[in-house]
Design a protein around this motif. Structure first.
Motif, mmCIF file in Angstrom:
data_model
loop_
_atom_site.group_PDB
_atom_site.id
_atom_site.type_symbol
_atom_site.label_atom_id
_atom_site.label_comp_id
_atom_site.label_asym_id
_atom_site.label_seq_id
_atom_site.Cartn_x
_atom_site.Cartn_y
_atom_site.Cartn_z
ATOM 1 N N SER A 44 0.835 -1.212 0.000
ATOM 2 C CA SER A 44 0.000 0.000 0.000
ATOM 3 C C SER A 44 0.866 1.258 0.000
ATOM 4 O O SER A 44 0.507 2.266 -0.627
ATOM 5 N N GLN A 45 2.012 1.222 0.682
ATOM 6 C CA GLN A 45 2.921 2.364 0.661
ATOM 7 C C GLN A 45 3.489 2.591 -0.739
ATOM 8 O O GLN A 45 3.606 3.730 -1.188
ATOM 9 N N ILE A 46 3.852 1.508 -1.417
ATOM 10 C CA ILE A 46 4.427 1.627 -2.759
ATOM 11 C C ILE A 46 3.428 2.295 -3.702
ATOM 12 O O ILE A 46 3.777 3.182 -4.475
ATOM 13 N N HIS A 59 18.239 -1.506 -9.233
ATOM 14 C CA HIS A 59 18.233 -2.607 -8.274
ATOM 15 C C HIS A 59 17.915 -3.887 -9.024
ATOM 16 O O HIS A 59 17.482 -3.831 -10.180
ATOM 17 N N VAL A 60 18.097 -5.031 -8.368
ATOM 18 C CA VAL A 60 17.849 -6.302 -9.048
ATOM 19 C C VAL A 60 16.412 -6.790 -8.887
ATOM 20 O O VAL A 60 15.980 -7.667 -9.613
ATOM 21 N N PHE A 61 15.683 -6.260 -7.930
ATOM 22 C CA PHE A 61 14.271 -6.587 -7.776
ATOM 23 C C PHE A 61 13.552 -5.378 -7.181
ATOM 24 O O PHE A 61 14.173 -4.482 -6.629
ATOM 25 N N CYS A 62 12.245 -5.366 -7.325
ATOM 26 C CA CYS A 62 11.444 -4.237 -6.861
ATOM 27 C C CYS A 62 11.281 -4.333 -5.350
ATOM 28 O O CYS A 62 10.598 -5.222 -4.841
ATOM 29 N N ASP A 63 11.916 -3.428 -4.647
ATOM 30 C CA ASP A 63 11.874 -3.413 -3.192
ATOM 31 C C ASP A 63 11.562 -1.987 -2.751
ATOM 32 O O ASP A 63 11.716 -1.035 -3.512
ATOM 33 N N ILE A 64 11.134 -1.829 -1.529
ATOM 34 C CA ILE A 64 10.689 -0.526 -1.034
ATOM 35 C C ILE A 64 11.833 0.485 -0.966
ATOM 36 O O ILE A 64 11.651 1.653 -1.299
ATOM 37 N N ARG A 65 13.017 0.077 -0.571
ATOM 38 C CA ARG A 65 14.116 1.043 -0.416
ATOM 39 C C ARG A 65 14.526 1.681 -1.735
ATOM 40 O O ARG A 65 14.658 2.904 -1.802
ATOM 41 N N LEU A 68 11.855 4.120 -2.732
ATOM 42 C CA LEU A 68 11.883 5.359 -1.956
ATOM 43 C C LEU A 68 12.919 6.340 -2.499
ATOM 44 O O LEU A 68 12.732 7.554 -2.415
ATOM 45 N N LYS A 69 14.009 5.812 -3.062
ATOM 46 C CA LYS A 69 15.017 6.700 -3.662
ATOM 47 C C LYS A 69 14.476 7.398 -4.907
ATOM 48 O O LYS A 69 14.922 8.485 -5.243
ATOM 49 N N LEU A 70 13.521 6.769 -5.598
ATOM 50 C CA LEU A 70 12.942 7.363 -6.800
ATOM 51 C C LEU A 70 11.787 8.308 -6.482
ATOM 52 O O LEU A 70 11.399 9.119 -7.320
ATOM 53 N N ALA A 71 11.215 8.183 -5.298
ATOM 54 C CA ALA A 71 10.037 8.981 -4.954
ATOM 55 C C ALA A 71 10.425 10.435 -4.711
ATOM 56 O O ALA A 71 11.545 10.750 -4.323
ATOM 57 N N CYS A 72 9.468 11.315 -4.963
ATOM 58 C CA CYS A 72 9.689 12.726 -4.691
ATOM 59 C C CYS A 72 8.652 13.185 -3.659
ATOM 60 O O CYS A 72 7.690 12.485 -3.375
ATOM 61 N N GLY A 73 8.878 14.352 -3.118
ATOM 62 C CA GLY A 73 7.978 14.847 -2.088
ATOM 63 C C GLY A 73 8.407 14.364 -0.710
ATOM 64 O O GLY A 73 9.509 13.851 -0.513
ATOM 65 N N SER A 76 9.032 10.944 4.487
ATOM 66 C CA SER A 76 9.563 10.640 5.822
ATOM 67 C C SER A 76 8.723 9.585 6.536
ATOM 68 O O SER A 76 9.267 8.732 7.249
ATOM 69 N N ALA A 77 7.414 9.597 6.364
ATOM 70 C CA ALA A 77 6.561 8.594 7.009
ATOM 71 C C ALA A 77 6.845 7.208 6.451
ATOM 72 O O ALA A 77 6.900 6.223 7.205
ATOM 73 N N GLU A 78 7.050 7.122 5.130
ATOM 74 C CA GLU A 78 7.356 5.832 4.512
ATOM 75 C C GLU A 78 8.723 5.314 4.955
ATOM 76 O O GLU A 78 8.892 4.130 5.218
ATOM 77 N N VAL A 79 9.702 6.214 5.045
ATOM 78 C CA VAL A 79 11.036 5.832 5.496
ATOM 79 C C VAL A 79 10.976 5.326 6.932
ATOM 80 O O VAL A 79 11.559 4.286 7.268
#
Length: 197
Positions: A44-46, A59-65, A68-73, A76-79
């Motif tokens: 849901s966060q993604i 990255h080699v697979f789709c992971d949250i970290r 998060l590097k690609l996200a803008c705005g 902080s809550a997701e991190v």
């Protein structure tokens, strides 16, 4: 595996009764039941992340970290959520492994023969090595600050805990099996042409 080792060392006569098929299925289902809510939260966060620039995931697979590097705005809550989830998912298994090994070591130290103690320590050391490799690499990967290390380090660490450690697990346990060693030796000698067909 920690529970399996605990039962094998501390209650060897009851091992077939305790580690039956129903218990093994229950341990697997319990792991899934504990992990699924965390995964649903991450999914849901993604889907709620705002992306406004590059869509190339380094990255080699789709992971949250990496996402998060690609996200803008403001993310902080997701991190913060990644750190909490990573900590919670690491603390409980590490605690269980620690408690089981404290009990195992106290039982091993009570064994009367040195050869029995040595064999029991060898049985547990392979599992402890694999668990340590997994948790150290996963903890470094998920609990370090997102801007704290490079994408290359993220990739190496993620490959280590997703591919290398699970690959070591059966290899380490198989190399302790005398029948496996003999079969591998025969196959190697046959491949090299040192044994008649």
């Amino acid at each position: 595996m920690a529970f399996d080792r605990y039962v094998a060392i501390c209650k060897p006569l009851f091992y077939p009764l305790i580690m039956n098929h129903k218990r093994c299925i229950g341990l697997v289902i319990g792991s899934w039941i504990i992990g699924i809510p965390f995964l649903l939260g991450l999914i849901s966060q993604i889907f709620s992340l705002p992306f406004c620039s590059s869509n190339k995931l380094e990255h080699v697979f789709c992971d949250i970290r990496p996402l998060l590097k690609l996200a803008c705005g403001d993310i902080s809550a997701e991190v913060y959520s990644v750190y909490v989830d990573g900590g919670l998912l690491a603390i409980f298994p590490i605690f269980c492994v620690f408690v089981s090994y404290v009990k195992i070591i106290t039982t091993i130290l009570k064994l009367p023969s040195a050869s029995g103690r040595h064999k029991a320590f060898l049985t547990c050391s392979s599992h402890l090595m694999v668990v340590t490799l997994f948790f150290v690499s996963a903890s470094i990967s998920y609990l370090m600050p997102i801007s704290g290390h490079s994408s290359v380090n993220d990739i190496v660490l993620s490959l280590f805990y997703t591919i290398v450690t699970p690959m070591f697990n059966p290899l380490i346990y198989s190399l302790r099996n005398k029948d496996f060693i003999m079969a591998m030796r025969k196959m190697l000698l046959k491949c090299l042409g040192l044994v008649g067909k």
